[in-house]
Enzyme design. Structure first.
Site, PDB file in Angstrom:
ATOM      1  NE  ARG A 230       1.907  -0.184   5.011  1.00 10.82           N
ATOM      2  CZ  ARG A 230       1.524  -1.295   4.415  1.00 10.82           C
ATOM      3  NH1 ARG A 230       2.019  -2.452   4.785  1.00 10.82           N
ATOM      4  NH2 ARG A 230       0.644  -1.273   3.442  1.00 10.82           N
ATOM      5  CG  ASP A 359      -8.895   5.328   2.108  1.00 12.33           C
ATOM      6  OD1 ASP A 359      -8.000   6.108   1.752  1.00 12.33           O
ATOM      7  OD2 ASP A 359      -8.775   4.087   2.085  1.00 12.33           O
ATOM      8  CD  GLU A 493      -9.170  -1.478   5.612  1.00 16.44           C
ATOM      9  OE1 GLU A 493      -9.447  -2.683   5.391  1.00 16.44           O
ATOM     10  OE2 GLU A 493      -8.049  -0.990   5.378  1.00 16.44           O
ATOM     11  CB  THR A 579      -4.712   5.938   8.229  1.00 13.97           C
ATOM     12  OG1 THR A 579      -5.716   5.227   7.500  1.00 13.97           O
ATOM     13  CG2 THR A 579      -3.381   5.890   7.495  1.00 13.97           C
TER      14      THR A 579
HETATM   15  C1  DMJ Z   1      -3.445   0.115   5.742  1.00 13.60           C
HETATM   16  O1  DMJ Z   1      -2.129   0.265   5.355  1.00 13.60           O
HETATM   17  C2  DMJ Z   1      -4.037   1.434   6.165  1.00 13.60           C
HETATM   18  O2  DMJ Z   1      -5.177   1.203   6.911  1.00 13.60           O
HETATM   19  C3  DMJ Z   1      -4.375   2.319   5.013  1.00 13.60           C
HETATM   20  O3  DMJ Z   1      -4.994   3.519   5.413  1.00 13.60           O
HETATM   21  C4  DMJ Z   1      -5.293   1.607   4.067  1.00 13.60           C
HETATM   22  N1  DMJ Z   1      -4.876   0.267   3.742  1.00 13.60           N
HETATM   23  C5  DMJ Z   1      -4.194  -0.581   4.649  1.00 13.60           C
HETATM   24  C6  DMJ Z   1      -4.973  -1.735   5.201  1.00 13.60           C
HETATM   25  O4  DMJ Z   1      -5.962  -2.254   4.439  1.00 13.60           O
END
Ligand code: DMJ
Length: 601
Positions: A230, A359, A493, A579
């Site tokens: 983040r 994931d 997602e 991500t």
């Molecule tokens: C986000 O912070 C990112 O996508 C992370 O990889 C997984 N979870 C959250 C959103 O659901």
């Protein structure tokens, strides 16, 4: 379902550097006398760091190229679209304030000047307004921007400086992943979305807060993974998009604070680190004191960029060490367990997942390859092998076609799928091009089926929003059973997968599904103080969880906006999204030798 056609990626190769770009230093130092560490004479266009001087080639006059700023006046038709908009086409420009501020900041925080070396920026193609031609699509996109403004303005009014917002209580919200800090997580996470949407005043506001308030010397125990994806991801993306030095400086300051987390017997980092003391530890709930695969395996993209931007080999070496260690380990059935003990280097419980805890490890293998301009073939091979094992052992279709299971616990396959797992549709589609044995069609089809399954999980609820987890059992298909799995917390997602599928197929159903989700969010999650998650998507009278997650602004609204934009806004040939949906440019590694790495030619 028919196999959707794969839109060619390979037909739109990035052009090689023009002589003009070389002159400006975009592809490396053109000085023929420049010698590399290895004593080789550098090729024009090959960028090699000198460990001693940590100097890198830069544009004439030490200036970096400017981006085309969608926050600024709208680009002209000639200059605003596609490759016409590429950086080297525009007049070099740099905001001098940003640079001075960064210098001041370094002095203030570190007690002495510590200028970062100038670096030739990678090609930054497709920073434009992405206006869609179709007025109906544009109207939808305008609605998404309005939602972003509501989320941001509410946070600005009630939660400013806190990490997140409680939109009903109308005050700041603190989560344990950032300790008890007030590090403005929503500001940093939202910056690039504001920039992409052309919300100029809001972006400047966020930048000012970061310049004046963002301080990492706080006594807070934070999640290394969350801070990386983040904060570091958000700051790096804001830097590349806007050219403002302050974001790069802050990203590097923060990264230095994360490095003590790697001081373990194996070099596998702790899950948490105290930013002030540097003391690390793992989550109490993790099996046998383990670190988590999806956490220590989701650092690569940001850390490679940090080495690229600073010349400091430490970041690159840390993540490559993790990769090498994993490569040496036995893997049950070729699968990677989610838990690894950083003291012993042994796996914890043999649970494997393409959803939570596993994931983004898989995602970052693929993206490491893409981000290296496909030169990091080791990452691609590791991804391909992992995906093959996952397909063999974890993916099962239920009686009806197109439904999947993705979790494996001590040899037992769970007939369940999580919202988090829905990102995998986009990942399979993104990895289709370049898959072994020409299985591109197969992986695109798999992506389409996962998108379909996840859409079903939304469509079978009262609110048309997806539950946290859904089962395929006793006649149930894609429906949550347990009360504590019926919530929706503004997660991205499913929409992320719609967007990737849209980019690769242009099948209109993905825009339609994205629009359904956007409308449902606006109808059921919007409150006067922002947007809130809901506790039960099967109830016509849902209660709110009273949290506006920072990833709602970073990811959910960004993917929706991109879904209704033209494809030349941040093309996937030139940008790789981390991500947390923060776009980082492809590094043309054939022309670059990172410090700490072997030449990759
Ligand atoms: C986000 O912070 C990112 O996508 C992370 O990889 C997984 N979870 C959250 C959103 O659901």
């Amino acid at each position: 379902m028919t196999t959707p056609a794969l839109l060619p990626l390979s037909g739109r190769r990035i052009p090689t550097l023009s002589p003009e770009a070389l002159r400006l230093g975009l592809g490396g130092r053109a000085d023929p006398a420049h010698r590399t560490r290895e004593g080789r004479q550098a090729q024009p266009g090959h960028h090699t760091w000198s460990r001693r001087t940590r100097r890198a080639p830069t544009q004439a006059g030490g200036r970096e190229p400017a981006r085309q700023d969608p926050c600024g006046p709208r680009a002209s038709a000639a200059g605003g679209q596609g490759e016409a908009a590429q950086v080297q086409g525009g007049a070099p420009r740099r905001d001098p304030d940003g640079e001075e501020q960064a210098g001041r900041d370094l002095k203030r925080r570190d007690g002495g000047p510590k200028p970062l070396p100038p670096v030739p920026l990678p090609k930054l193609l497709g920073i434009n307004d992405g206006d869609p031609a179709d007025p109906d699509v544009k109207e939808k996109r305008d609605k998404i921007r309005e939602m972003m403004k509501h989320a941001w303005d509410s946070y600005r009014q009630y939660g400013w400086g806190h990490n997140e917002l409680k939109p009903l209580a109308k005050k700041g919200h603190s989560t344990n992943i950032f300790g008890n800090s007030q590090m403005g997580a929503t500001i940093v996470d939202a910056l690039d979305t504001l920039f992409i949407m052309g919300l100029r005043d809001e972006f400047k506001d966020g930048q000012e807060w970061i310049e004046q308030n963002l301080d990492f010397g706080v006594n807070a125990e934070v999640s290394v993974f969350e801070v990386n994806i983040r904060f570091i991801g958000g700051l790096l993306a804001a830097y590349y998009l806007s050219g403002q030095e302050v974001f790069k400086v802050k990203a590097v300051q923060l990264a230095e604070k994360l490095l003590p987390a790697f001081n373990t017997p194996t070099g596998i980092p702790w899950a948490m680190v105290n930013l002030k003391s540097g003391v690390g530890r793992n989550w109490g709930w993790a099996s046998a004191g383990s670190s988590i695969l999806a956490e220590f395996g989701t650092l690569h993209m940001e850390f490679v960029h940090l080495t690229y931007l600073t010349g400091n080999p430490a970041y690159y070496q840390k993540v490559m060490h993790i990769r090498k260690l994993l490569a040496k380990m036995d893997r049950p059935n070729g699968l990677y367990p989610n838990y690894l003990n950083p003291r012993t280097g042994r796996w914890g419980q043999h649970h494997t997942s393409v959803g939570g805890l596993g994931d983004s490890f898989y995602e970052y293998l693929l993206k490491a390859w893409l981000m290296s301009d496909k030169t990091d073939t080791e990452a691609r091979k590791t991804y391909d092998d992992a995906i093959e094992a996952i397909e063999r052992h974890l993916i099962r279709k239920s009686r009806r076609p197109s439904h999947f299971h993705f979790r494996w616990k001590n040899g037992h396959l769970e007939r369940k799928m999580g919202h988090l797992t829905c990102f995998a549709g986009g990942m399979f589609a993104l990895g289709a091009d370049g898959s072994p044995e020409d299985k591109a069609g197969h992986y695109l089809q798999l992506g389409a089926e996962i998108a379909h399954t996840c859409h079903e999980s939304y469509d079978r609820t009262v609110l048309k929003l997806g539950p946290e987890a859904f089962k395929f059992d006793s006649g149930l298909e894609a429906v949550a059973v347990r009360q504590n799995e019926k919530y929706y917390i503004l997660r991205p997602e499913v929409i992320e997968t719609y967007w990737y599928m849209w980019r690769f197929t242009h099948d209109p159903k993905y825009r339609q599904w994205g629009w359904e989700a956007a409308q449902a969010i606006d109808k059921y999650c919007r409150v006067s103080g922002g947007f809130s998650g809901v506790k039960d998507v099967y109830s016509s009278n849902p209660t709110y969880d009273d949290v506006q997650q920072s990833f709602f602004l970073a990811e959910t609204l960004k993917y929706l906006y991109l879904l209704f934009s033209s494809d030349d806004l941040l093309p996937l040939e030139s940008w790789v999204f981390n991500t947390e949906a923060h776009p980082l440019p492809v590094l043309h590694m054939a022309n670059i030798t990172l410090p700490g790495s072997e030449p990759q030619r």
